[in-house]
Structures are given as C-alpha cells and as structure tokens.
Design an enzyme around this catalytic site. Sequence first.
Site, short mmCIF file in Angstrom:
data_model
loop_
_atom_site.label_atom_id
_atom_site.label_comp_id
_atom_site.label_asym_id
_atom_site.label_seq_id
_atom_site.Cartn_x
_atom_site.Cartn_y
_atom_site.Cartn_z
CE LYS A 203 2.35 -0.68 -4.30
NZ LYS A 203 3.53 -1.04 -4.10
CB CYS A 257 2.87 -4.15 0.22
SG CYS A 257 4.58 -3.31 0.50
#
Length: 437
Positions: A203, A257
């Site tokens: 991720k 993010c």
Amino acid sequence: MTKINVLGLGYIGLPTASMFATHGFNVCGVDINHRLIHQLNDGEVLLQEPGLQTLVQAALKSGQLSVKSYPEKADVHIIAVPTPILPDKKAELSYVVSAAQTLCPLLEPNNIIILESTVPPGTTRNVLVPILAETGLDPYQDLHIVHSPERVLPGRILNELVENARVIGGLTTKAAELARDLYMTFVQGEIHLTDVTAAEMIKVMENTYRDVNIALANEFALIAESIGVNVWEAIEIANLHPRVNILRPGPGVGGHCIAVDPWFLVQAAPGPSQLIASSRRINDRMPLHVAEQVQALLKFEKSPKIVVLGLAYKANVDDYRESPSISVIRWLQAAGYEVVVFDPHIENVDFLPMVSSMDEAIEGAACLLVLTDHAHFKHIDPYQIKDKMRGSLIVDTRKIIDQSQWEDAGFEVHVLGDGFRGKTFDDKHLLKEKTVG
Ligand code: SAJ
C-alpha cells in the site's frame, strides 16, 4: 447473519460500511464524533463523493446499517480510522490503538479483525497484535487478523471500491482466506492474498511511487524555469517515448495519502529510504516556491490583494487535507499580502478568508493565483473579470487556463514551469537569431 463493526466513518469507513450493508451483512458503523453520528442518523451525508449519499441512505433505510458511538459484539471488526503524520514525520497511530482497545472487551474466538487504515510496515504485527493479545485470545489461533488497505481514489471511491484489485495480508493464511470470502461479496477486481507486513508495504509503495514521480515532474519544472524551457511542452514531447510517462508539476502534493504515506516507509527503514525522503522534501517545498514567484511578480505593486483559486488538494473534490494551497496561502500571508480564497467545492473554513463567489473575490484584486485544477476554473471568462480587477496578473500553477485567450484579454500570464514565459517556438527562434546577429 454475519455482523460487522466498521470503526471510523470517514472517506473509507462510511462507503465500506454501506457497501457491506447493501450486500447482505448486518453492519454497525461506529465513530467517536457524536455530531457525525447524529447527522448520519438524520440521513445527512456531508462528504462530497459521487453516489455516496444515495448508498448510505439506502443502507440506513434498509435497516442493515446502523450508526453508533460504540461498537457491539460482532463476527468481523474493520478498523478504518485516520493515520495522519506527526510533526516529526512519524505516523500518528493513536486512533488505531484506541480503536483496537475499544474492541478488546467485545472480542470472541473466531472473530475477524481487519485493519484498513494505511500504516507503516510492521504496525499490524508490532502494534495491533499485542493489544488484541491482551484479551487472552491467541492472535494466531483464536482470532483472524488481517491488513487489507484501502486503495480507492477520492472522487471515484464507490467505483474503485468495487472494481480495484484488493490486497489482503493475513497474520495467518486462514485469516487472509476468511477476509477474502468477505470482500468477494462486492469486490469485482482480483483479490491477492499475502503476508500482513507485505500488504502494509504494498500500500505505501503505491503512494510512494506516485509521490516520487510527481517530485520528478516538479524538479523538471524547477530546472525548466532556471534554464529557460517550457516544461509542459517538454513533458508532452518526452511522453511520446513509449516507455516514458512523466506526471504533471504543480504547487505541491496534498491529500491524506500521498503527502503522508511515503514517510511511513522512511519511518520503517530510514537508511535505505533516501530517494523517498528527498522526493517528499521536493514536493513539500513547492508551495514556498510558488509564493516566492508570486512575490517576485508583485514586487512593484503596493499592498496588492491576491485571489487564490482553489483550496482543495486536487481537482473537483471538496477535500483540503494537507492541501498545498494552505501552505501557499500561509507563506503569502506571512509575507504581508491580503489573500482571499475562492473554491467552488468548499463553502467555508474557519481558518482562512474565503469568499463564496468569483465576483466577490476579484473586487480590487491585483493577482489571480490558480492552485487547484477544478474544471470550474477552466471556464472563467477573462474578458468578464478584467475590468473589475485592479491588476492584470494571473499565475497558473496547474496549466489549466487558456493562456492565449487570457493574454488576448490583456492579462499577464505566468505559468509554473514555463521558463520561457509563454513565448512560442518562433519567438524563441527569433530571439536567438537577434542575439546571435
Ligand atoms: N498531483 C500532481 N501531479 C500529478 C498527479 C497528482 O501534482 O501528475 C497531485 C494532486 O494534485 C494531489 C496529489 O498529487 O495534490 C495526490 O493526488 P492523486 O490524485 O494522485 O491521489 P490521491 O491522494 O487522491 O489518492 C491516492 C491514490 N493512490 C495512487 O494513485 C497510487 C489512491 O488510489 C489511494 O487509494 C489514495 O491515494 C489513498 O487513500 O491512499
């Protein structure tokens, strides 16, 4: 019927809870924000995300989704809480820790615990597992613990939740397989099973890949400015190469993010993460570079008013978390400028002077500064606003306006990364000839 708790009802938790609820599960959505719980119970969804309101309302109406301040006993517990970054660039894991602690008294043998929040590699094993082990249940034998990171793009969350490939990292193979069976109920993309730490790394690698590539585009823009090249033309031509795909320069990288996750790799392994840390610094310095450019362009103006167009971190969303616009505005304010902000997707924030219309924004303004590439800004008519402004400068950090149209309307246009300042190839050629002659 399988019962699921979803802890954290933000951009990921709320769509995920609603998706499970509309796919045959009994879901309890949990958030510590009491106001949010009241709003949701009244059917109000304040997050701007295509299709989300309809999905949440359908889930609530069906009775399959309830929203509460505390979790209940359940078969599955999904943790989707924020993991922001601290000033020392380490992950703030306190929300994950406290969600896990809240779950402990409710856990029973065979419960599945899924961490969806993005975390530094090693967090599930070293932080989550020890907390859950305090229940006396064996994390390897009695519980099924996995990390299955969300990978959806804000603005396309509902589509990507269903269509994207999903990675599931299990503390044990059995845990990964059980979680796969759950997600298979609505995920149409491929589901890949792996180890829990590998899933955490995958991720953050994805977002780091993007951050490093944006840093490269930004560095190219800075080089182009210093050697007199238009980076946008240069990128367009370089990208004709079959194995080159340079991203777009801009005023910096925002969102919860990409501006954050690369630090999780640096935290996990600082020694080998040199390129990653350096890319983060390049992207983080872009707002100051933009503010310095604006300052240089306005140096002869007396107390000019600057209109910032766009507070959101990227096009056509209302999310301003970690937005580079905030840093640019702070730098300009610190330099003593009057700044007003207009964003068609954001009505108001309490920490910045926002206006609600373009007309209000441009009254007496010296400079327009485009920081977000909202579609709305592409359709501004320069002829309509020129006379209402005091000055005629527009700085475009996203290359979204039609430069020749704005120049024809009498604006001085400055585009980030255009070291040749908008002249055409012929101008450049002629200039060179003149210099040589
Ligand atoms: N940006 C540029 N130049 C570009 C592309 C983006 O300056 O060429 C800027 C944007 O303006 C924005 C920032 O980068 O400020 C990030 O925007 P984004 O659209 O690249 O990504 P996010 O943060 O909205 O979503 C990302 C996605 N990750 C990847 O594409 C690898 C998404 O799939 C993740 O699920 C999401 O992060 C997340 O939640 O981690």
